[in-house]
Design a protein around this motif. Structure first.
Motif, short mmCIF file in Angstrom:
data_model
loop_
_atom_site.label_atom_id
_atom_site.label_comp_id
_atom_site.label_asym_id
_atom_site.label_seq_id
_atom_site.Cartn_x
_atom_site.Cartn_y
_atom_site.Cartn_z
N MET A 1 0.85 -1.18 0.00
CA MET A 1 0.00 0.00 0.00
C MET A 1 0.89 1.23 0.00
O MET A 1 1.77 1.36 0.84
CB MET A 1 -0.91 -0.02 1.23
N THR A 2 0.64 2.14 -0.92
CA THR A 2 1.41 3.37 -0.98
C THR A 2 0.86 4.38 0.01
O THR A 2 -0.26 4.23 0.53
CB THR A 2 1.34 3.99 -2.39
N GLU A 3 1.64 5.42 0.24
CA GLU A 3 1.19 6.49 1.13
C GLU A 3 -0.08 7.15 0.60
O GLU A 3 -1.01 7.43 1.35
CB GLU A 3 2.31 7.51 1.30
N ASP A 4 -0.14 7.36 -0.71
CA ASP A 4 -1.34 7.96 -1.31
C ASP A 4 -2.56 7.07 -1.12
O ASP A 4 -3.66 7.56 -0.86
CB ASP A 4 -1.11 8.25 -2.79
N GLU A 5 -2.38 5.76 -1.27
CA GLU A 5 -3.50 4.83 -1.06
C GLU A 5 -3.97 4.86 0.39
O GLU A 5 -5.16 4.83 0.67
CB GLU A 5 -3.09 3.41 -1.47
N ARG A 11 -9.25 9.68 3.89
CA ARG A 11 -10.23 10.60 3.31
C ARG A 11 -11.59 9.92 3.15
O ARG A 11 -12.63 10.50 3.47
CB ARG A 11 -9.73 11.11 1.96
N ALA A 12 -11.60 8.69 2.66
CA ALA A 12 -12.85 7.95 2.45
C ALA A 12 -13.60 7.74 3.77
O ALA A 12 -14.83 7.71 3.78
CB ALA A 12 -12.56 6.61 1.78
N LEU A 17 -9.06 15.41 9.29
CA LEU A 17 -9.81 16.54 9.84
C LEU A 17 -9.04 17.85 9.77
O LEU A 17 -7.81 17.85 9.83
CB LEU A 17 -10.16 16.25 11.31
N GLU A 18 -9.77 18.95 9.66
CA GLU A 18 -9.19 20.29 9.70
C GLU A 18 -9.88 21.10 10.77
O GLU A 18 -11.09 20.98 10.97
CB GLU A 18 -9.34 20.97 8.34
N LEU A 33 -5.36 13.41 11.86
CA LEU A 33 -5.79 12.14 11.27
C LEU A 33 -6.42 11.32 12.39
O LEU A 33 -5.74 10.91 13.32
CB LEU A 33 -4.59 11.40 10.66
N GLN A 34 -7.71 11.10 12.30
CA GLN A 34 -8.45 10.38 13.33
C GLN A 34 -8.39 8.88 13.04
O GLN A 34 -9.22 8.33 12.32
CB GLN A 34 -9.90 10.87 13.38
#
Length: 193
Positions: A1-5, A11-12, A17-18, A33-34
């Motif tokens: 699994m890549t960092e982007d994945e 995100r999904a 969170l912001e 990141l929760q």
């Protein structure tokens, strides 16, 4: 699994969170990141653990006899890492402020253990958990984490394999930028500061 994945999974899950967040370290951030949210789906948690297991060198994977993680944040990903590696998974708790094995968990002297965390910011919690495992006789081979927030600066004393490295700016509470100071701070994690 890549960092982007991996980030796509956060995100999904609505887990990126912001706002204005108080981190376990006491520092502040505009991003969080929760991990509990991304891990609430068993299939997603399992996929992230398999991705973490792939980060480990094969020879190291073959040596691991048990997985250990600090409660609360590390329990789910620690359990899933145990499944991915085919070994038992245990967790450490802090009933009196210091990590310890409870619930009948034990490690034999010399057991080769992988420490598993959800997020590493300063590395303090990881080092404390490793000290507790070593006091039980374990040999800590390495640590994995879903997220490294330390900008690569956490010194854990063992090889470290994060799935995602995030370099969101982190601030001391008395040194906040004006746009962050204008937002009420919330504590989304499981530990009191």
């Amino acid at each position: 699994m890549t960092e982007d994945e991996a980030l796509a999974e956060f995100r999904a899950a609505g887990a990126l969170l912001e706002g204005h967040f108080i981190l376990s370290s006491g520092k502040r951030s505009a991003n969080y990141l929760q991990c509990a949210r991304v891990l609430m789906n068993p299939e997603r948690a399992s996929a992230l653990a398999r991705g973490l297991a792939q980060k480990l060198p094969r020879e190291l994977r073959n040596e691991i006899e048990a997985v250990i993680s600090p409660a609360m944040g590390g329990i789910i990903i620690g359990h899933e890492m145990g499944r991915a590696l085919g070994v038992d998974a245990m967790f450490l708790e802090r009933p009196e402020g210091t990590f310890e094995l409870r619930r009948g968990f034990s490690l034999r002297k010399g057991a080769k253990v992988l420490m598993v965390e959800d997020v590493v910011t300063t590395g303090l919690s990881s080092r404390q958990a490793m000290d507790a495992a070593r006091a039980e006789g374990a040999e800590i081979l390495a640590e994995v984490a879903l997220v490294d927030r330390s900008a690569g600066e956490a010194d854990l004393g063992v090889p470290f394999y994060p799935l995602v490295q995030i370099n969101f700016p982190v601030y001391d509470p008395e040194d906040l930028p004006p746009e962050l100071a204008a937002i009420p701070a919330i504590k989304p994690g499981s530990r009191k500061v």
